[in-house]
Design an enzyme around this catalytic site. Structure first.
Site, PDB file in Angstrom:
ATOM      1  N   THR B  94       0.856  -1.182   0.000  1.00 55.61           N
ATOM      2  CA  THR B  94       0.000   0.000   0.000  1.00 55.61           C
ATOM      3  C   THR B  94       0.894   1.234   0.000  1.00 55.61           C
ATOM      4  O   THR B  94       1.334   1.700   1.041  1.00 55.61           O
ATOM      5  CB  THR B  94      -0.926  -0.023   1.227  1.00 55.61           C
ATOM      6  OG1 THR B  94      -1.726  -1.209   1.162  1.00 55.61           O
ATOM      7  CG2 THR B  94      -1.842   1.190   1.246  1.00 55.61           C
ATOM      8  N   LYS B 170      -7.101   1.241  -3.611  1.00 59.76           N
ATOM      9  CA  LYS B 170      -6.754   0.567  -2.348  1.00 59.76           C
ATOM     10  C   LYS B 170      -6.836   1.559  -1.183  1.00 59.76           C
ATOM     11  O   LYS B 170      -7.379   1.248  -0.117  1.00 59.76           O
ATOM     12  CB  LYS B 170      -5.349  -0.023  -2.469  1.00 59.76           C
ATOM     13  CG  LYS B 170      -4.699  -0.475  -1.174  1.00 59.76           C
ATOM     14  CD  LYS B 170      -5.398  -1.653  -0.500  1.00 59.76           C
ATOM     15  CE  LYS B 170      -4.624  -2.115   0.746  1.00 59.76           C
ATOM     16  NZ  LYS B 170      -5.477  -2.861   1.669  1.00 59.76           N
ATOM     17  N   LYS B 238      -0.746   5.893   8.305  1.00 59.10           N
ATOM     18  CA  LYS B 238      -0.151   6.038   6.969  1.00 59.10           C
ATOM     19  C   LYS B 238      -1.223   5.960   5.874  1.00 59.10           C
ATOM     20  O   LYS B 238      -1.284   6.807   4.976  1.00 59.10           O
ATOM     21  CB  LYS B 238       0.879   4.929   6.747  1.00 59.10           C
ATOM     22  CG  LYS B 238       1.545   4.994   5.379  1.00 59.10           C
ATOM     23  CD  LYS B 238       2.118   3.645   4.948  1.00 59.10           C
ATOM     24  CE  LYS B 238       1.029   2.688   4.477  1.00 59.10           C
ATOM     25  NZ  LYS B 238       1.508   1.475   3.813  1.00 59.10           N
TER      26      LYS B 238
END
Lengths: 296, 296
Positions: B94, B170, B238
Protein backbone atom coordinates in the site's frame (compact mmCIF):
# COMPACT_ATOMS: atom_id res chain seq x y z
CA UNK A 1 -56.90 -8.51 19.22
CA UNK A 2 -58.25 -4.95 19.06
CA UNK A 3 -55.52 -2.71 17.74
CA UNK A 4 -55.34 1.00 16.97
CA UNK A 5 -52.79 2.31 14.51
CA UNK A 6 -51.89 6.02 14.64
CA UNK A 7 -49.93 7.45 11.72
CA UNK A 8 -50.37 6.18 8.16
CA UNK A 9 -47.34 7.42 6.31
CA UNK A 10 -45.55 5.09 3.91
CA UNK A 11 -44.35 2.89 6.75
CA UNK A 12 -47.56 2.82 8.77
CA UNK A 13 -49.63 2.05 5.67
CA UNK A 14 -47.32 -0.86 4.90
CA UNK A 15 -47.66 -2.31 8.42
CA UNK A 16 -51.45 -2.28 8.90
CA UNK A 17 -52.15 -5.00 6.29
CA UNK A 18 -49.83 -7.38 8.19
CA UNK A 19 -51.80 -6.76 11.40
CA UNK A 20 -55.07 -7.37 9.53
CA UNK A 21 -53.63 -10.60 8.09
CA UNK A 22 -52.63 -11.63 11.61
CA UNK A 23 -56.32 -11.49 12.52
CA UNK A 24 -56.38 -8.18 14.40
CA UNK A 25 -59.33 -5.80 14.36
CA UNK A 26 -57.48 -2.64 13.35
CA UNK A 27 -58.79 0.88 13.84
CA UNK A 28 -56.72 3.42 11.93
CA UNK A 29 -56.26 7.13 12.27
CA UNK A 30 -54.17 9.64 10.35
CA UNK A 31 -54.03 13.43 10.22
CA UNK A 32 -55.24 13.35 6.61
CA UNK A 33 -57.75 10.65 5.72
CA UNK A 34 -56.77 9.36 2.26
CA UNK A 35 -54.41 6.66 3.58
CA UNK A 36 -57.05 5.60 6.12
CA UNK A 37 -59.64 5.20 3.34
CA UNK A 38 -57.25 3.00 1.40
CA UNK A 39 -56.78 0.77 4.44
CA UNK A 40 -60.52 0.76 5.20
CA UNK A 41 -60.97 -0.90 1.81
CA UNK A 42 -58.68 -3.67 3.12
CA UNK A 43 -60.68 -4.23 6.30
CA UNK A 44 -59.53 -1.57 8.74
CA UNK A 45 -61.97 0.66 10.61
CA UNK A 46 -61.58 4.43 10.28
CA UNK A 47 -61.71 6.61 13.36
CA UNK A 48 -62.49 10.32 13.29
CA UNK A 49 -59.90 11.14 15.95
CA UNK A 50 -56.84 9.53 17.49
CA UNK A 51 -58.53 9.47 20.90
CA UNK A 52 -61.56 7.69 19.42
CA UNK A 53 -59.29 5.19 17.65
CA UNK A 54 -57.65 4.06 20.90
CA UNK A 55 -60.63 4.20 23.23
CA UNK A 56 -61.48 0.52 23.16
CA UNK A 57 -58.17 -0.98 22.05
CA UNK A 58 -55.85 -3.41 23.76
CA UNK A 59 -52.81 -2.33 21.78
CA UNK A 60 -51.98 1.08 20.28
CA UNK A 61 -49.30 1.42 17.60
CA UNK A 62 -47.86 4.85 16.90
CA UNK A 63 -45.70 5.68 13.90
CA UNK A 64 -45.64 9.46 13.57
CA UNK A 65 -43.19 11.80 11.86
CA UNK A 66 -41.12 12.96 14.83
CA UNK A 67 -41.21 13.95 18.51
CA UNK A 68 -43.45 16.97 17.91
CA UNK A 69 -46.07 15.00 15.97
CA UNK A 70 -45.96 12.18 18.52
CA UNK A 71 -46.44 14.60 21.43
CA UNK A 72 -49.22 16.45 19.61
CA UNK A 73 -51.20 13.27 19.02
CA UNK A 74 -50.56 11.54 22.35
CA UNK A 75 -50.87 14.52 24.71
CA UNK A 76 -52.86 17.26 22.95
CA UNK A 77 -54.85 14.69 20.94
CA UNK A 78 -55.98 13.06 24.18
CA UNK A 79 -54.70 9.59 23.35
CA UNK A 80 -52.97 9.06 26.69
CA UNK A 81 -56.17 9.75 28.60
CA UNK A 82 -58.41 7.83 26.20
CA UNK A 83 -56.43 4.57 26.32
CA UNK A 84 -58.02 1.83 28.44
CA UNK A 85 -56.19 0.62 31.53
CA UNK A 86 -53.71 -2.18 30.82
CA UNK A 87 -53.47 -1.24 27.15
CA UNK A 88 -50.01 -1.47 25.59
CA UNK A 89 -48.55 1.37 23.54
CA UNK A 90 -46.11 0.09 20.91
CA UNK A 91 -44.05 3.02 19.68
CA UNK A 92 -42.62 2.17 16.24
CA UNK A 93 -41.46 5.66 15.31
CA UNK A 94 -37.90 6.94 15.60
CA UNK A 95 -38.33 9.27 18.56
CA UNK A 96 -35.90 10.70 21.09
CA UNK A 97 -34.68 8.85 24.14
CA UNK A 98 -35.99 11.71 26.27
CA UNK A 99 -39.53 11.41 24.88
CA UNK A 100 -39.45 7.62 25.26
CA UNK A 101 -38.58 8.08 28.95
CA UNK A 102 -41.35 10.64 29.41
CA UNK A 103 -43.93 8.41 27.70
CA UNK A 104 -42.94 5.42 29.82
CA UNK A 105 -43.70 7.45 32.95
CA UNK A 106 -46.94 8.99 31.64
CA UNK A 107 -48.28 5.58 30.60
CA UNK A 108 -47.30 3.99 33.91
CA UNK A 109 -49.21 6.73 35.76
CA UNK A 110 -52.37 5.73 33.87
CA UNK A 111 -51.91 1.97 34.22
CA UNK A 112 -50.72 1.44 30.62
CA UNK A 113 -47.56 -0.27 29.45
CA UNK A 114 -45.13 1.24 26.98
CA UNK A 115 -43.03 -0.80 24.54
CA UNK A 116 -40.34 0.83 22.38
CA UNK A 117 -40.25 -1.05 19.08
CA UNK A 118 -38.57 0.99 16.32
CA UNK A 119 -37.78 -0.76 13.04
CA UNK A 120 -35.05 -0.97 10.41
CA UNK A 121 -36.02 -1.11 6.74
CA UNK A 122 -37.53 1.02 4.01
CA UNK A 123 -41.27 0.96 3.15
CA UNK A 124 -40.81 -1.73 0.48
CA UNK A 125 -39.24 -4.01 3.12
CA UNK A 126 -42.16 -3.20 5.44
CA UNK A 127 -44.59 -4.24 2.69
CA UNK A 128 -42.79 -7.59 2.47
CA UNK A 129 -43.09 -8.01 6.26
CA UNK A 130 -39.31 -8.22 6.59
CA UNK A 131 -38.40 -5.34 8.89
CA UNK A 132 -35.97 -5.78 11.78
CA UNK A 133 -37.56 -4.73 15.08
CA UNK A 134 -35.59 -3.48 18.08
CA UNK A 135 -37.55 -3.94 21.29
CA UNK A 136 -37.39 -2.51 24.78
CA UNK A 137 -40.01 -3.03 27.48
CA UNK A 138 -41.19 -5.02 30.45
CA UNK A 139 -41.10 -8.75 29.69
CA UNK A 140 -44.82 -9.49 29.90
CA UNK A 141 -45.71 -6.34 27.92
CA UNK A 142 -43.34 -7.40 25.14
CA UNK A 143 -44.69 -10.95 25.29
CA UNK A 144 -48.26 -9.71 24.87
CA UNK A 145 -47.49 -7.97 21.56
CA UNK A 146 -44.78 -10.28 20.22
CA UNK A 147 -47.00 -12.01 17.63
CA UNK A 148 -48.09 -8.61 16.30
CA UNK A 149 -44.48 -7.46 15.91
CA UNK A 150 -43.63 -10.76 14.26
CA UNK A 151 -46.31 -10.21 11.62
CA UNK A 152 -44.06 -7.65 9.89
CA UNK A 153 -40.63 -8.62 11.22
CA UNK A 154 -37.88 -10.91 9.92
CA UNK A 155 -35.95 -10.72 13.18
CA UNK A 156 -35.90 -8.99 16.53
CA UNK A 157 -33.35 -7.65 18.99
CA UNK A 158 -34.62 -7.36 22.54
CA UNK A 159 -32.38 -4.72 24.10
CA UNK A 160 -33.55 -4.45 27.69
CA UNK A 161 -36.61 -4.00 29.87
CA UNK A 162 -36.25 -0.23 29.54
CA UNK A 163 -38.36 0.94 26.59
CA UNK A 164 -35.99 3.86 25.85
CA UNK A 165 -33.07 1.49 25.28
CA UNK A 166 -34.67 0.32 22.02
CA UNK A 167 -34.98 3.90 20.79
CA UNK A 168 -31.34 4.55 21.72
CA UNK A 169 -30.23 1.51 19.74
CA UNK A 170 -32.32 2.58 16.75
CA UNK A 171 -30.65 6.00 16.78
CA UNK A 172 -27.18 4.46 17.04
CA UNK A 173 -28.05 2.14 14.16
CA UNK A 174 -29.29 5.02 12.01
CA UNK A 175 -26.11 6.91 12.81
CA UNK A 176 -24.11 3.93 11.56
CA UNK A 177 -26.03 3.78 8.29
CA UNK A 178 -25.69 7.55 7.82
CA UNK A 179 -21.94 7.24 8.50
CA UNK A 180 -21.77 4.60 5.76
CA UNK A 181 -23.43 7.04 3.35
CA UNK A 182 -21.05 9.82 4.43
CA UNK A 183 -18.07 7.50 3.92
CA UNK A 184 -19.30 6.33 0.53
CA UNK A 185 -19.84 9.95 -0.52
CA UNK A 186 -16.29 10.92 0.38
CA UNK A 187 -14.64 7.84 -1.15
CA UNK A 188 -16.72 8.00 -4.36
CA UNK A 189 -15.82 11.66 -4.71
CA UNK A 190 -12.11 10.81 -4.51
CA UNK A 191 -12.51 7.91 -6.96
CA UNK A 192 -14.24 10.21 -9.42
CA UNK A 193 -11.45 12.78 -9.12
CA UNK A 194 -9.06 9.97 -10.15
CA UNK A 195 -11.08 9.21 -13.27
CA UNK A 196 -12.52 6.02 -11.73
CA UNK A 197 -16.29 5.60 -11.81
CA UNK A 198 -17.99 5.72 -8.40
CA UNK A 199 -19.81 2.52 -9.40
CA UNK A 200 -16.50 0.67 -9.84
CA UNK A 201 -15.31 1.93 -6.47
CA UNK A 202 -18.43 0.62 -4.73
CA UNK A 203 -18.21 -2.73 -6.51
CA UNK A 204 -14.54 -3.06 -5.58
CA UNK A 205 -14.94 -2.06 -1.93
CA UNK A 206 -17.94 -4.32 -1.45
CA UNK A 207 -16.34 -7.33 -3.15
CA UNK A 208 -12.96 -6.82 -1.49
CA UNK A 209 -14.10 -5.85 1.98
CA UNK A 210 -17.68 -5.27 3.12
CA UNK A 211 -19.78 -7.92 1.29
CA UNK A 212 -22.84 -6.10 2.56
CA UNK A 213 -26.13 -5.96 0.66
CA UNK A 214 -26.85 -2.63 2.36
CA UNK A 215 -23.55 -1.16 1.18
CA UNK A 216 -24.41 -2.32 -2.34
CA UNK A 217 -27.93 -0.89 -2.24
CA UNK A 218 -26.73 2.50 -0.99
CA UNK A 219 -23.89 2.56 -3.52
CA UNK A 220 -26.46 2.13 -6.28
CA UNK A 221 -28.87 4.58 -4.69
CA UNK A 222 -26.22 7.31 -4.57
CA UNK A 223 -25.28 6.96 -8.22
CA UNK A 224 -28.83 6.33 -9.47
CA UNK A 225 -31.12 8.52 -7.35
CA UNK A 226 -34.49 6.79 -6.87
CA UNK A 227 -37.56 8.42 -8.40
CA UNK A 228 -39.34 8.32 -5.08
CA UNK A 229 -37.65 9.74 -1.99
CA UNK A 230 -37.12 6.93 0.58
CA UNK A 231 -36.68 9.23 3.56
CA UNK A 232 -36.04 12.94 3.44
CA UNK A 233 -32.97 14.99 4.32
CA UNK A 234 -35.11 16.45 7.11
CA UNK A 235 -35.57 12.98 8.62
CA UNK A 236 -31.86 12.25 8.28
CA UNK A 237 -31.03 15.48 10.08
CA UNK A 238 -33.49 14.58 12.84
CA UNK A 239 -32.02 11.12 13.41
CA UNK A 240 -28.45 12.39 13.69
CA UNK A 241 -29.56 15.18 16.00
CA UNK A 242 -31.41 12.77 18.30
CA UNK A 243 -28.40 10.46 18.37
CA UNK A 244 -26.15 13.36 19.36
CA UNK A 245 -28.62 14.53 22.02
CA UNK A 246 -28.88 11.04 23.51
CA UNK A 247 -25.08 10.76 23.60
CA UNK A 248 -24.62 14.25 25.01
CA UNK A 249 -27.15 13.52 27.78
CA UNK A 250 -24.71 10.79 28.88
CA UNK A 251 -21.63 12.96 28.41
CA UNK A 252 -20.41 11.08 25.34
CA UNK A 253 -18.67 13.00 22.56
CA UNK A 254 -19.64 12.17 19.00
CA UNK A 255 -17.38 14.04 16.56
CA UNK A 256 -18.35 11.93 13.53
CA UNK A 257 -22.03 12.54 14.15
CA UNK A 258 -21.28 16.23 14.69
CA UNK A 259 -19.61 16.43 11.28
CA UNK A 260 -22.54 14.69 9.64
CA UNK A 261 -24.99 16.93 11.48
CA UNK A 262 -23.26 19.98 10.05
CA UNK A 263 -23.59 18.53 6.57
CA UNK A 264 -27.30 17.85 7.05
CA UNK A 265 -27.77 21.41 8.33
CA UNK A 266 -25.91 22.79 5.31
CA UNK A 267 -28.03 20.70 2.95
CA UNK A 268 -31.28 21.90 4.51
CA UNK A 269 -30.04 25.49 4.41
CA UNK A 270 -29.29 24.97 0.71
CA UNK A 271 -32.96 24.09 0.14
CA UNK A 272 -32.53 20.29 0.00
CA UNK A 273 -34.95 19.56 2.87
CA UNK A 274 -37.15 17.20 0.87
CA UNK A 275 -34.41 15.45 -1.11
CA UNK A 276 -33.71 11.79 -0.40
CA UNK A 277 -31.45 11.80 2.66
CA UNK A 278 -28.77 9.56 1.17
CA UNK A 279 -28.57 10.88 -2.39
CA UNK A 280 -28.95 14.39 -1.00
CA UNK A 281 -25.96 13.89 1.29
CA UNK A 282 -23.81 12.72 -1.63
CA UNK A 283 -25.05 15.60 -3.76
CA UNK A 284 -24.03 18.05 -1.03
CA UNK A 285 -20.56 16.52 -0.67
CA UNK A 286 -20.08 16.83 -4.42
CA UNK A 287 -21.41 20.39 -4.54
CA UNK A 288 -19.36 21.67 -1.65
CA UNK A 289 -16.14 20.63 -3.39
CA UNK A 290 -16.50 23.77 -5.44
CA UNK A 291 -19.01 25.91 -3.60
CA UNK A 292 -18.48 26.09 0.12
CA UNK A 293 -15.58 25.74 2.50
CA UNK A 294 -15.09 22.37 4.09
CA UNK A 295 -16.75 21.70 7.43
CA UNK A 296 -13.73 20.79 9.53
CA UNK B 1 8.44 -18.52 -14.15
CA UNK B 2 11.40 -16.93 -12.36
CA UNK B 3 10.04 -14.66 -9.64
CA UNK B 4 11.73 -12.45 -7.04
CA UNK B 5 9.88 -11.50 -3.85
CA UNK B 6 11.08 -8.47 -1.89
CA UNK B 7 9.69 -7.98 1.60
CA UNK B 8 8.81 -10.92 3.83
CA UNK B 9 6.63 -9.44 6.52
CA UNK B 10 3.52 -11.33 7.63
CA UNK B 11 1.82 -10.70 4.27
CA UNK B 12 4.81 -11.41 2.02
CA UNK B 13 5.64 -14.59 3.89
CA UNK B 14 2.06 -15.76 3.39
CA UNK B 15 2.14 -15.11 -0.37
CA UNK B 16 5.42 -16.82 -1.36
CA UNK B 17 4.14 -20.38 -0.69
CA UNK B 18 1.28 -19.76 -3.17
CA UNK B 19 3.79 -18.73 -5.85
CA UNK B 20 5.87 -21.82 -5.12
CA UNK B 21 2.75 -23.98 -5.36
CA UNK B 22 1.96 -22.34 -8.69
CA UNK B 23 5.28 -23.71 -9.96
CA UNK B 24 7.36 -20.52 -9.83
CA UNK B 25 11.06 -20.47 -9.02
CA UNK B 26 11.02 -17.90 -6.23
CA UNK B 27 14.04 -15.96 -5.01
CA UNK B 28 13.31 -14.15 -1.77
CA UNK B 29 14.91 -11.22 -0.03
CA UNK B 30 14.18 -9.45 3.21
CA UNK B 31 16.01 -6.88 5.32
CA UNK B 32 16.37 -9.41 8.10
CA UNK B 33 16.91 -13.01 7.05
CA UNK B 34 14.85 -15.16 9.43
CA UNK B 35 11.69 -15.07 7.29
CA UNK B 36 13.78 -15.86 4.19
CA UNK B 37 15.26 -18.94 5.89
CA UNK B 38 11.78 -20.17 6.77
CA UNK B 39 10.73 -19.85 3.11
CA UNK B 40 13.98 -21.44 1.88
CA UNK B 41 12.90 -24.54 3.78
CA UNK B 42 9.76 -24.53 1.62
CA UNK B 43 11.68 -24.33 -1.66
CA UNK B 44 12.51 -20.64 -2.15
CA UNK B 45 16.03 -19.44 -2.92
CA UNK B 46 17.63 -16.87 -0.63
CA UNK B 47 19.42 -13.87 -2.10
CA UNK B 48 21.98 -11.81 -0.23
CA UNK B 49 20.69 -8.52 -1.61
CA UNK B 50 17.55 -7.21 -3.25
CA UNK B 51 19.49 -6.37 -6.42
CA UNK B 52 20.84 -9.91 -6.60
CA UNK B 53 17.34 -11.32 -6.05
CA UNK B 54 15.89 -9.56 -9.07
CA UNK B 55 18.85 -9.79 -11.46
CA UNK B 56 17.63 -12.78 -13.46
CA UNK B 57 13.90 -12.62 -12.78
CA UNK B 58 10.94 -12.16 -15.10
CA UNK B 59 8.64 -10.86 -12.36
CA UNK B 60 9.50 -8.90 -9.22
CA UNK B 61 7.00 -8.68 -6.39
CA UNK B 62 7.46 -5.97 -3.76
CA UNK B 63 5.60 -5.83 -0.47
CA UNK B 64 7.48 -3.41 1.78
CA UNK B 65 6.36 -1.45 4.82
CA UNK B 66 5.73 1.96 3.27
CA UNK B 67 6.93 4.50 0.69
CA UNK B 68 10.26 5.06 2.42
CA UNK B 69 11.11 1.35 2.59
CA UNK B 70 9.98 0.83 -1.01
CA UNK B 71 12.14 3.71 -2.26
CA UNK B 72 15.12 2.57 -0.20
CA UNK B 73 15.03 -0.91 -1.70
CA UNK B 74 14.14 -0.02 -5.29
CA UNK B 75 16.33 3.06 -5.75
CA UNK B 76 19.13 2.94 -3.18
CA UNK B 77 19.15 -0.87 -3.15
CA UNK B 78 19.77 -0.88 -6.90
CA UNK B 79 16.73 -2.99 -7.79
CA UNK B 80 15.57 -0.71 -10.60
CA UNK B 81 18.92 -0.92 -12.36
CA UNK B 82 19.40 -4.64 -11.71
CA UNK B 83 16.05 -5.73 -13.17
CA UNK B 84 16.29 -7.33 -16.64
CA UNK B 85 14.63 -5.58 -19.57
CA UNK B 86 10.96 -6.55 -20.04
CA UNK B 87 10.66 -7.69 -16.45
CA UNK B 88 7.39 -6.83 -14.69
CA UNK B 89 7.30 -5.21 -11.26
CA UNK B 90 4.17 -6.17 -9.33
CA UNK B 91 3.76 -3.75 -6.45
CA UNK B 92 1.58 -5.36 -3.78
CA UNK B 93 2.26 -2.87 -1.01
CA UNK B 94 0.00 0.00 0.00
CA UNK B 95 2.07 2.89 -1.33
CA UNK B 96 1.21 6.44 -2.31
CA UNK B 97 -0.29 7.41 -5.65
CA UNK B 98 2.65 9.77 -6.14
CA UNK B 99 5.23 6.99 -5.70
CA UNK B 100 3.27 4.67 -8.00
CA UNK B 101 3.36 7.35 -10.71
CA UNK B 102 7.10 7.86 -10.19
CA UNK B 103 7.82 4.11 -10.34
CA UNK B 104 5.77 3.72 -13.51
CA UNK B 105 7.98 6.32 -15.20
CA UNK B 106 11.28 4.98 -13.83
CA UNK B 107 10.47 1.45 -14.94
CA UNK B 108 9.35 2.59 -18.39
CA UNK B 109 12.68 4.41 -18.84
CA UNK B 110 14.48 1.11 -18.26
CA UNK B 111 12.21 -1.03 -20.44
CA UNK B 112 10.33 -2.61 -17.50
CA UNK B 113 6.62 -2.73 -16.92
CA UNK B 114 4.94 -1.73 -13.67
CA UNK B 115 1.71 -3.26 -12.35
CA UNK B 116 -0.03 -1.88 -9.27
CA UNK B 117 -1.63 -4.83 -7.46
CA UNK B 118 -2.43 -4.01 -3.81
CA UNK B 119 -4.54 -6.48 -1.85
CA UNK B 120 -7.37 -6.56 0.68
CA UNK B 121 -7.23 -9.07 3.52
CA UNK B 122 -5.29 -9.82 6.68
CA UNK B 123 -2.35 -12.27 6.79
CA UNK B 124 -4.59 -15.23 7.69
CA UNK B 125 -6.65 -14.57 4.55
CA UNK B 126 -3.41 -14.36 2.54
CA UNK B 127 -2.37 -17.76 3.91
CA UNK B 128 -5.67 -19.18 2.65
CA UNK B 129 -5.02 -17.66 -0.80
CA UNK B 130 -8.24 -15.66 -0.58
CA UNK B 131 -7.13 -12.04 -0.84
CA UNK B 132 -8.89 -9.57 -3.13
CA UNK B 133 -6.48 -7.97 -5.61
CA UNK B 134 -6.97 -4.54 -7.13
CA UNK B 135 -5.05 -4.21 -10.38
CA UNK B 136 -3.85 -1.32 -12.53
CA UNK B 137 -1.50 -1.67 -15.48
CA UNK B 138 -1.07 -2.10 -19.21
CA UNK B 139 -3.21 -4.95 -20.51
CA UNK B 140 -0.44 -7.28 -21.64
CA UNK B 141 1.63 -6.66 -18.50
CA UNK B 142 -1.37 -7.57 -16.34
CA UNK B 143 -2.07 -10.59 -18.53
CA UNK B 144 1.49 -11.86 -18.10
CA UNK B 145 1.19 -11.99 -14.30
CA UNK B 146 -2.50 -12.83 -13.95
CA UNK B 147 -1.98 -16.50 -13.03
CA UNK B 148 0.50 -15.48 -10.32
CA UNK B 149 -1.98 -13.00 -8.81
CA UNK B 150 -4.68 -15.65 -9.02
CA UNK B 151 -2.57 -18.06 -6.97
CA UNK B 152 -3.40 -16.05 -3.81
CA UNK B 153 -6.56 -14.22 -4.87
CA UNK B 154 -10.28 -14.99 -4.54
CA UNK B 155 -11.26 -12.18 -6.89
CA UNK B 156 -9.83 -9.23 -8.76
CA UNK B 157 -10.87 -5.70 -9.71
CA UNK B 158 -9.07 -4.33 -12.75
CA UNK B 159 -9.31 -0.57 -12.32
CA UNK B 160 -7.61 0.88 -15.38
CA UNK B 161 -4.46 0.70 -17.47
CA UNK B 162 -2.84 3.25 -15.16
CA UNK B 163 -0.95 1.41 -12.38
CA UNK B 164 -1.52 4.24 -9.88
CA UNK B 165 -5.30 3.89 -10.18
CA UNK B 166 -5.10 0.55 -8.32
CA UNK B 167 -3.18 2.17 -5.47
CA UNK B 168 -5.72 5.01 -5.33
CA UNK B 169 -8.58 2.49 -5.08
CA UNK B 170 -6.75 0.57 -2.35
CA UNK B 171 -6.36 3.77 -0.33
CA UNK B 172 -10.03 4.68 -0.80
CA UNK B 173 -10.98 1.15 0.26
CA UNK B 174 -8.80 1.33 3.38
CA UNK B 175 -10.34 4.69 4.19
CA UNK B 176 -13.79 3.05 4.01
CA UNK B 177 -12.79 0.25 6.36
CA UNK B 178 -11.17 2.75 8.77
CA UNK B 179 -14.36 4.83 8.65
CA UNK B 180 -16.34 1.72 9.59
CA UNK B 181 -14.06 1.25 12.62
CA UNK B 182 -14.43 4.93 13.55
CA UNK B 183 -18.22 4.63 13.24
CA UNK B 184 -18.34 1.43 15.29
CA UNK B 185 -16.17 3.06 17.95
CA UNK B 186 -18.50 6.05 18.27
CA UNK B 187 -21.72 4.00 18.22
CA UNK B 188 -20.42 1.36 20.64
CA UNK B 189 -19.31 4.12 23.00
CA UNK B 190 -22.83 5.58 22.98
CA UNK B 191 -24.40 2.14 23.46
CA UNK B 192 -22.16 1.51 26.44
CA UNK B 193 -23.09 4.85 27.99
CA UNK B 194 -26.73 3.67 27.77
CA UNK B 195 -25.93 0.49 29.66
CA UNK B 196 -26.18 -1.63 26.49
CA UNK B 197 -23.25 -3.92 25.73
CA UNK B 198 -21.20 -2.95 22.66
CA UNK B 199 -21.52 -6.59 21.53
CA UNK B 200 -25.33 -6.33 21.48
CA UNK B 201 -25.13 -3.10 19.51
CA UNK B 202 -22.90 -4.70 16.84
CA UNK B 203 -25.13 -7.77 16.63
CA UNK B 204 -28.23 -5.61 16.29
CA UNK B 205 -26.79 -3.24 13.67
CA UNK B 206 -25.37 -6.07 11.59
CA UNK B 207 -28.56 -8.15 11.72
CA UNK B 208 -30.85 -5.20 11.15
CA UNK B 209 -28.82 -3.30 8.57
CA UNK B 210 -25.35 -4.20 7.32
CA UNK B 211 -25.29 -8.02 7.16
CA UNK B 212 -21.55 -7.73 6.54
CA UNK B 213 -19.02 -10.36 7.67
CA UNK B 214 -16.41 -7.58 7.85
CA UNK B 215 -18.61 -5.49 10.15
CA UNK B 216 -19.08 -8.56 12.35
CA UNK B 217 -15.35 -9.36 12.44
CA UNK B 218 -14.37 -5.81 13.36
CA UNK B 219 -17.13 -5.59 15.95
CA UNK B 220 -15.67 -8.67 17.63
CA UNK B 221 -12.10 -7.44 17.20
CA UNK B 222 -12.89 -4.16 18.95
CA UNK B 223 -14.45 -5.81 21.95
CA UNK B 224 -12.01 -8.74 22.11
CA UNK B 225 -8.59 -7.35 21.11
CA UNK B 226 -6.58 -10.01 19.25
CA UNK B 227 -3.42 -11.31 20.91
CA UNK B 228 -1.45 -10.58 17.77
CA UNK B 229 -1.61 -7.13 16.18
CA UNK B 230 -3.11 -7.41 12.65
CA UNK B 231 -1.78 -4.08 11.43
CA UNK B 232 -0.40 -1.30 13.59
CA UNK B 233 -1.76 2.15 14.41
CA UNK B 234 1.26 3.48 12.49
CA UNK B 235 0.07 1.67 9.34
CA UNK B 236 -3.48 2.94 9.83
CA UNK B 237 -2.18 6.50 10.15
CA UNK B 238 -0.15 6.04 6.97
CA UNK B 239 -3.10 4.76 4.93
CA UNK B 240 -5.39 7.62 5.94
CA UNK B 241 -2.61 10.15 5.28
CA UNK B 242 -1.94 8.73 1.80
CA UNK B 243 -5.68 8.79 1.02
CA UNK B 244 -5.87 12.44 2.06
CA UNK B 245 -2.76 13.32 0.05
CA UNK B 246 -4.10 11.61 -3.07
CA UNK B 247 -7.42 13.45 -2.68
CA UNK B 248 -5.76 16.79 -1.97
CA UNK B 249 -3.57 16.43 -5.07
CA UNK B 250 -6.85 16.42 -7.02
CA UNK B 251 -8.37 19.25 -5.01
CA UNK B 252 -10.88 17.02 -3.22
CA UNK B 253 -11.80 17.77 0.39
CA UNK B 254 -12.01 14.82 2.78
CA UNK B 255 -13.31 16.02 6.16
CA UNK B 256 -14.11 12.52 7.45
CA UNK B 257 -10.59 11.31 6.66
CA UNK B 258 -9.22 14.48 8.25
CA UNK B 259 -11.07 13.72 11.48
CA UNK B 260 -9.78 10.14 11.47
CA UNK B 261 -6.26 11.35 10.70
CA UNK B 262 -6.36 13.57 13.77
CA UNK B 263 -7.40 10.60 15.88
CA UNK B 264 -4.57 8.45 14.52
CA UNK B 265 -2.12 11.28 15.25
CA UNK B 266 -3.45 11.62 18.79
CA UNK B 267 -3.13 7.86 19.32
CA UNK B 268 0.47 7.80 18.13
CA UNK B 269 1.27 10.82 20.30
CA UNK B 270 -0.23 8.92 23.22
CA UNK B 271 2.28 6.12 22.63
CA UNK B 272 -0.07 3.71 20.85
CA UNK B 273 2.03 3.44 17.67
CA UNK B 274 2.32 -0.34 17.77
CA UNK B 275 -1.20 -1.13 18.96
CA UNK B 276 -3.58 -2.86 16.56
CA UNK B 277 -4.97 -0.07 14.36
CA UNK B 278 -8.62 -0.98 14.89
CA UNK B 279 -8.68 -1.83 18.58
CA UNK B 280 -6.31 1.08 19.20
CA UNK B 281 -8.70 3.48 17.50
CA UNK B 282 -11.58 2.29 19.67
CA UNK B 283 -9.37 2.48 22.76
CA UNK B 284 -8.53 6.08 21.91
CA UNK B 285 -12.16 7.04 21.39
CA UNK B 286 -13.01 5.54 24.77
CA UNK B 287 -10.05 7.18 26.51
CA UNK B 288 -10.63 10.63 25.10
CA UNK B 289 -14.15 10.67 26.54
CA UNK B 290 -12.56 11.50 29.85
CA UNK B 291 -9.03 12.60 29.06
CA UNK B 292 -8.75 14.94 26.11
CA UNK B 293 -10.98 17.47 24.39
CA UNK B 294 -12.89 16.28 21.37
CA UNK B 295 -11.34 16.71 17.91
CA UNK B 296 -13.97 18.80 16.19
Amino acid sequence: MRVAFLGLGKMGSALVPHLLNAGCEVTVWNRSSSAAKELASKGATMASSAAEAVSSCEVVFSLLLNDAATEAVLFDGGVLDAMPKNAVHVSVGTISVALAKRLTLEHAKRGHRYVGAPVFGRPNVAAEGKLWTVVGGAKEAVQSVRSLLESYTRGMTVVSEEPWSAHAMKLAGNFSVAAMVATLSEAMMVAESMGVSPELFVEMANSAAFRSPLYEVYGKTLTNPPKEVGASMELGEKDIRLFREAAAANGVKTPLAELMGKNFDAAIEAGMKDHDWATGYYELVRKRQVEVPVVL
